[in-house]
Design a protein around this motif. Structure first.
Motif, mmCIF file in Angstrom:
data_model
loop_
_atom_site.group_PDB
_atom_site.id
_atom_site.type_symbol
_atom_site.label_atom_id
_atom_site.label_comp_id
_atom_site.label_asym_id
_atom_site.label_seq_id
_atom_site.Cartn_x
_atom_site.Cartn_y
_atom_site.Cartn_z
ATOM 1 N N GLY A 105 0.850 -1.180 0.000
ATOM 2 C CA GLY A 105 0.000 0.000 0.000
ATOM 3 C C GLY A 105 0.884 1.228 0.000
ATOM 4 N N ALA A 106 0.295 2.379 -0.209
ATOM 5 C CA ALA A 106 1.082 3.612 -0.299
ATOM 6 C C ALA A 106 1.465 4.169 1.059
ATOM 7 N N GLY A 107 0.781 3.728 2.146
ATOM 8 C CA GLY A 107 1.044 4.258 3.484
ATOM 9 C C GLY A 107 -0.012 5.262 3.893
ATOM 10 N N TRP A 108 -0.383 5.232 5.192
ATOM 11 C CA TRP A 108 -1.451 6.127 5.626
ATOM 12 C C TRP A 108 -1.426 6.459 7.124
ATOM 13 N N GLN A 109 -0.820 5.615 7.965
ATOM 14 C CA GLN A 109 -0.982 5.795 9.412
ATOM 15 C C GLN A 109 -0.111 6.940 9.910
ATOM 16 N N ILE A 110 -0.757 8.003 10.334
ATOM 17 C CA ILE A 110 -0.078 9.259 10.635
ATOM 18 C C ILE A 110 0.874 9.129 11.813
ATOM 19 N N ASN A 111 0.427 8.500 12.907
ATOM 20 C CA ASN A 111 1.229 8.550 14.131
ATOM 21 C C ASN A 111 2.553 7.801 14.010
ATOM 22 N N GLU A 112 2.575 6.671 13.277
ATOM 23 C CA GLU A 112 3.841 5.949 13.178
ATOM 24 C C GLU A 112 4.839 6.699 12.296
ATOM 25 N N HIS A 113 4.363 7.339 11.245
ATOM 26 C CA HIS A 113 5.267 8.153 10.438
ATOM 27 C C HIS A 113 5.822 9.313 11.263
ATOM 28 N N HIS A 114 4.951 9.984 12.010
ATOM 29 C CA HIS A 114 5.366 11.138 12.817
ATOM 30 C C HIS A 114 6.352 10.722 13.897
ATOM 31 N N ALA A 115 6.060 9.653 14.619
ATOM 32 C CA ALA A 115 6.895 9.239 15.739
ATOM 33 C C ALA A 115 8.294 8.830 15.300
ATOM 34 N N TYR A 116 8.395 8.169 14.148
ATOM 35 C CA TYR A 116 9.685 7.671 13.683
ATOM 36 C C TYR A 116 10.368 8.609 12.699
ATOM 37 N N GLY A 117 9.773 9.766 12.457
ATOM 38 C CA GLY A 117 10.394 10.731 11.561
ATOM 39 C C GLY A 117 10.397 10.298 10.112
ATOM 40 N N ILE A 118 9.397 9.503 9.719
ATOM 41 C CA ILE A 118 9.259 9.074 8.328
ATOM 42 C C ILE A 118 8.255 9.994 7.647
ATOM 43 N N GLU A 119 8.653 10.629 6.571
ATOM 44 C CA GLU A 119 7.770 11.588 5.910
ATOM 45 C C GLU A 119 6.550 10.887 5.315
ATOM 46 N N LEU A 120 5.372 11.404 5.652
ATOM 47 C CA LEU A 120 4.141 10.958 5.007
ATOM 48 C C LEU A 120 3.781 12.029 3.980
ATOM 49 N N GLU A 121 4.168 11.785 2.756
ATOM 50 C CA GLU A 121 4.041 12.797 1.710
ATOM 51 C C GLU A 121 2.580 13.072 1.378
ATOM 52 N N PRO A 122 2.288 14.192 0.729
ATOM 53 C CA PRO A 122 0.917 14.451 0.273
ATOM 54 C C PRO A 122 0.433 13.323 -0.623
ATOM 55 N N PRO A 123 -0.876 13.104 -0.694
ATOM 56 C CA PRO A 123 -1.404 11.937 -1.408
ATOM 57 C C PRO A 123 -0.873 11.752 -2.820
ATOM 58 N N GLY A 124 -0.835 12.816 -3.617
ATOM 59 C CA GLY A 124 -0.386 12.671 -4.997
ATOM 60 C C GLY A 124 1.051 12.198 -5.094
ATOM 61 N N LYS A 125 1.920 12.783 -4.298
ATOM 62 C CA LYS A 125 3.333 12.403 -4.311
ATOM 63 C C LYS A 125 3.508 10.998 -3.738
#
Length: 297
Positions: A105-125
């Protein structure tokens, strides 16, 4: 229609492996595990709670089973580099003797990206990154390709190998999605598609998949399709969730029949609401199998 089981990743390893062994000895088609590092809060707030890392657990599943398909539902390309996804998948397919399915999948879970410093890019990107990633993974796993060279916006691969190759040819790639652009990417690159939903919602999403197949020149009959929902058997209050099917054994048998009539090949049962302990889960899973699933053709 086939039925698969989706244990929650908070299970102690001994309990999880025992449940998976029983599934392998029974009539289940497969076992799926989510790929997340913490429970979801819906925002940037981190959450505590056991969440065993799926790629660490999958080799154990391969070792203790002989028949079941095993797979991720799903691994986010926002988190995992395509080289890791391909090489891990090929190795686990070898360990399992050709029973692995790579769910992406493209990724969606906000808190795990935020906590680990992984960028959750805007949907199109994010979707553009996914498009490059799935193409690379597909090429790396291709038994006919010795190496992969790819120069895109997000990834640069130069004469990159993936050895050993998987047992399966092709190793199935599943995509969990509902967006129009993601569906078109799925039709071009994947063997399987997954969604959440009651029969009414699943019917709409399946129609969108069929439309995407037609736009990309893919025969929809060549796509293995699966659907998930929380299942509640009995008279108690149904669980809370984004998709729930509930009722008596007869009512649930009819509901699953509707999924089959829609053309779904596989229904995946999350066990998250089926008991707080291993004994209660075992009893409820056994009851669901004997009273409902065994009645669905």
């Amino acid at each position: 229609m086939k039925f698969s089981l989706w244990p929650k990743n908070d299970r102690a390893p001994a309990d999880l492996l025992e449940e998976v062994r029983r599934a392998d000895a029974g009539n289940w088609h497969g076992v799926w595990l989510a790929d997340h590092y913490m429970p979801d809060t819906g925002d940037t707030t981190p959450a505590r709670g056991d969440a065993y890392e799926v790629w660490g657990v999958l080799p154990a599943l391969a070792a203790v089973t002989e028949r079941l398909r095993i797979g991720t539902l799903v691994s986010p390309t926002s988190v995992h580099h395509p080289a890791l996804l391909a090489n891990r998948s090929a190795t686990i397919d070898q360990l399992s003797g050709g029973r692995f399915v790579l769910g992406l999948g493209a990724g969606w879970q906000i808190n795990e990206h935020h906590a680990y410093g992984i960028e959750l890019e805007p949907p199109g990107k994010r979707v553009s990154r996914f498009s490059e990633s799935i193409q690379i993974v597909k090429s790396l796993l291709d038994r006919e390709q010795e190496s992969v060279t790819f120069h895109g916006e997000f990834y640069d691969f130069t004469d990159a190998p993936c050895d050993p190759k998987p047992v399966q040819s092709p190793l199935p790639i599943l995509v969990g999605t509902k967006g129009p652009r993601m569906l078109r990417i799925t039709c071009r690159n994947a063997q399987e598609w997954n969604t959440w939903g009651t029969p009414e919602v699943a019917a709409e999403r399946r129609a969108a998949l069929t439309e995407a197949c037609e736009k990309t020149g893919r025969d929809p009959k060549t796509m293995w399709t699966s659907v998930n929902a929380l299942v509640s058997l009995g008279d108690g209050p149904p669980p809370r969730g984004r998709a729930v099917v509930s009722g008596s054994a007869a009512q649930l048998t009819d509901t699953f029949g509707r999924y089959a009539e829609l053309g779904f090949d596989e229904f995946i049962v999350p066990d998250w609401n089926l008991g707080a302990g291993s004994s209660e889960r075992r009893d409820n899973i056994g009851r669901l199998q004997s009273e409902v699933l065994s009645q669905v053709s």
